[in-house]
Design an enzyme around this catalytic site. Structure first.
Site, short mmCIF file in Angstrom:
data_model
loop_
_atom_site.label_atom_id
_atom_site.label_comp_id
_atom_site.label_asym_id
_atom_site.label_seq_id
_atom_site.Cartn_x
_atom_site.Cartn_y
_atom_site.Cartn_z
N ASP A 218 0.89 -1.17 0.00
CA ASP A 218 0.00 0.00 0.00
C ASP A 218 0.93 1.22 0.00
O ASP A 218 1.70 1.42 0.95
CB ASP A 218 -0.86 -0.05 1.27
CG ASP A 218 -1.71 1.19 1.47
OD1 ASP A 218 -1.55 2.18 0.73
OD2 ASP A 218 -2.54 1.15 2.39
N ILE A 219 0.85 2.03 -1.03
CA ILE A 219 1.80 3.13 -1.20
C ILE A 219 1.74 4.13 -0.03
O ILE A 219 2.72 4.82 0.24
CB ILE A 219 1.58 3.82 -2.57
CG1 ILE A 219 2.84 4.57 -3.03
CG2 ILE A 219 0.36 4.75 -2.56
CD1 ILE A 219 2.83 4.98 -4.49
N ASN B 158 -6.81 12.84 -10.56
CA ASN B 158 -7.56 13.33 -11.72
C ASN B 158 -7.30 14.83 -11.81
O ASN B 158 -6.71 15.43 -10.91
CB ASN B 158 -9.06 13.00 -11.61
CG ASN B 158 -9.69 13.63 -10.40
OD1 ASN B 158 -9.75 14.85 -10.27
ND2 ASN B 158 -10.12 12.79 -9.46
N VAL C 19 -6.09 4.71 -5.62
CA VAL C 19 -4.91 5.13 -4.87
C VAL C 19 -5.05 6.59 -4.41
O VAL C 19 -4.59 6.97 -3.33
CB VAL C 19 -3.62 4.87 -5.69
CG1 VAL C 19 -3.49 5.77 -6.88
CG2 VAL C 19 -2.39 4.95 -4.81
N ASP C 20 -5.73 7.40 -5.21
CA ASP C 20 -5.98 8.80 -4.87
C ASP C 20 -6.78 8.89 -3.56
O ASP C 20 -6.40 9.63 -2.62
CB ASP C 20 -6.77 9.43 -6.04
CG ASP C 20 -6.86 10.94 -6.01
OD1 ASP C 20 -6.19 11.56 -5.15
OD2 ASP C 20 -7.59 11.49 -6.85
N SER D 185 -2.76 5.06 -14.12
CA SER D 185 -3.75 4.86 -15.21
C SER D 185 -4.25 3.43 -15.37
O SER D 185 -5.11 3.20 -16.22
CB SER D 185 -3.21 5.31 -16.58
OG SER D 185 -3.28 6.71 -16.71
N THR D 186 -3.72 2.47 -14.60
CA THR D 186 -4.10 1.07 -14.88
C THR D 186 -5.32 0.59 -14.10
O THR D 186 -5.73 -0.56 -14.22
CB THR D 186 -2.94 0.10 -14.59
OG1 THR D 186 -2.64 0.16 -13.19
CG2 THR D 186 -1.71 0.47 -15.39
N VAL E 59 -9.03 2.59 -12.73
CA VAL E 59 -10.24 3.17 -13.34
C VAL E 59 -9.97 3.69 -14.75
O VAL E 59 -10.87 3.67 -15.60
CB VAL E 59 -10.74 4.36 -12.49
CG1 VAL E 59 -12.11 4.83 -12.95
CG2 VAL E 59 -10.81 4.00 -11.03
N TYR E 60 -8.74 4.13 -15.03
CA TYR E 60 -8.43 4.70 -16.34
C TYR E 60 -8.09 3.65 -17.40
O TYR E 60 -7.84 3.99 -18.55
CB TYR E 60 -7.33 5.76 -16.22
CG TYR E 60 -7.78 7.10 -15.66
CD1 TYR E 60 -9.12 7.34 -15.31
CD2 TYR E 60 -6.88 8.15 -15.49
CE1 TYR E 60 -9.52 8.58 -14.82
CE2 TYR E 60 -7.29 9.39 -14.99
CZ TYR E 60 -8.60 9.59 -14.65
OH TYR E 60 -9.00 10.82 -14.16
N1 AR6 Z 1 -1.36 1.69 -2.96
C1 AR6 Z 1 -0.80 1.40 -4.16
N2 AR6 Z 1 -1.53 1.18 -5.29
C2 AR6 Z 1 -2.87 1.28 -5.19
C3 AR6 Z 1 -3.54 1.59 -3.97
C4 AR6 Z 1 -2.71 1.80 -2.82
N3 AR6 Z 1 -3.24 2.10 -1.63
N4 AR6 Z 1 -4.88 1.61 -4.21
C5 AR6 Z 1 -5.06 1.32 -5.51
N5 AR6 Z 1 -3.85 1.11 -6.10
P1 AR6 Z 1 -6.45 3.93 -9.82
P2 AR6 Z 1 -6.05 5.46 -12.33
C6 AR6 Z 1 -3.54 0.77 -7.50
O1 AR6 Z 1 -7.81 3.54 -10.26
O2 AR6 Z 1 -6.33 4.26 -13.17
C7 AR6 Z 1 -9.15 7.97 -9.03
O3 AR6 Z 1 -10.50 8.05 -8.71
C8 AR6 Z 1 -4.59 0.10 -8.33
O4 AR6 Z 1 -4.66 -1.30 -8.03
O5 AR6 Z 1 -6.26 4.36 -8.43
O6 AR6 Z 1 -4.87 6.30 -12.68
C9 AR6 Z 1 -8.56 9.32 -9.43
O7 AR6 Z 1 -9.14 10.37 -8.72
C10 AR6 Z 1 -4.05 0.35 -9.74
O8 AR6 Z 1 -3.04 -0.61 -10.05
O9 AR6 Z 1 -5.87 5.14 -10.76
C11 AR6 Z 1 -8.86 9.40 -10.89
O10 AR6 Z 1 -10.16 9.85 -11.13
C12 AR6 Z 1 -3.36 1.70 -9.62
O11 AR6 Z 1 -3.28 1.97 -8.21
C13 AR6 Z 1 -8.74 7.95 -11.34
O12 AR6 Z 1 -9.01 7.15 -10.20
C14 AR6 Z 1 -4.09 2.85 -10.30
O13 AR6 Z 1 -5.49 2.70 -10.16
C15 AR6 Z 1 -7.36 7.63 -11.83
O14 AR6 Z 1 -7.36 6.34 -12.37
#
Ligand code: AR6
Length: 168
Positions: A11-12, A25, A34-35, A118-119, A121-122
């Site tokens: 978990d980052i 975003n 992660v955000d 990006s991997t 929701v994006y």
């Molecule tokens: N630690 C490390 N990696 C994580 C964690 C964590 N705690 N939680 C999730 N991930 P995403 P995106 C991974 O959807 O695709 C947000 O709503 C997850 O498994 O977080 O860039 C923003 O506000 C995946 O591998 O980001 C934007 O609207 C990676 O983080 C949108 O999502 C990215 O998944 C950005 O989408």
């Protein structure tokens, strides 16, 4: 001594580094994935600081303090939404890594951790994203800068395996 580039399954928000990168975003006002995790762990002060930044364009990066996180800073970058790969998504993802690294170097930071931008929701294909991430960081690390240690912080095992294979 840790290697310069490493993959970690974690978990980052728990990492003790100079900066963690947030896959944000363009509003920079929080979201899911992660955000959401970073904003929850850092506390309200992070959101208040983000409100002053006036958002961020896709591929660009902006920095804040880490607030309640162990990480000293958060570098917020906005990855591209995958749209089949014809909308400059690979170049924009590359720009996220490049601009985050440049920002860290401008502030003399030594250690940083990236999530798999990006991997989630994006929907950027994870294997292509990992290749772009590793290539971009490797190229950056060939030139001298303050940045000595970069962690690819993977949430899931499949991402961790992809990075491990690329870093062999
Ligand atoms: N630690 C490390 N990696 C994580 C964690 C964590 N705690 N939680 C999730 N991930 P995403 P995106 C991974 O959807 O695709 C947000 O709503 C997850 O498994 O977080 O860039 C923003 O506000 C995946 O591998 O980001 C934007 O609207 C990676 O983080 C949108 O999502 C990215 O998944 C950005 O989408």
């Amino acid at each position: 001594m840790n290697t310069a580039l490493e993959a970690l399954q974690a978990d980052i928000t728990t990492l003790d580094v100079d900066a963690i990168v947030n896959a944000a975003n363009s509003s920079l006002l929080g979201g899911g994935g992660v955000d959401g995790a970073i904003h929850r762990a850092a506390g309200r002060e992070l959101l208040e600081e983000c409100r002053l930044l006036n958002g961020c364009r896709t591929g660009e990066a902006k920095m804040t303090k880490g607030h309640k996180l162990r990480a000293r800073h958060v570098i917020h970058t906005v990855g591209p939404i995958w749209n089949g790969g014809t909308q400059r998504e690979p170049g924009l993802l590359r720009a996220c890594y490049e601009n985050s690294l440049k920002l860290a170097a401008e502030h003399g930071l030594q250690s940083m951790a990236f999530p798999c931008i990006s991997t989630g929701v994006y929907r950027f294909p994870p294997d292509q994203a990992a290749q772009i991430a590793v290539d971009t960081v490797r190229e950056f690390m060939r030139e001298p800068s303050s940045v000595r240690r970069v962690i690819f912080c993977c949430f899931g095992k499949s991402d961790f395996d992809l990075y491990q294979a690329l870093l062999q």
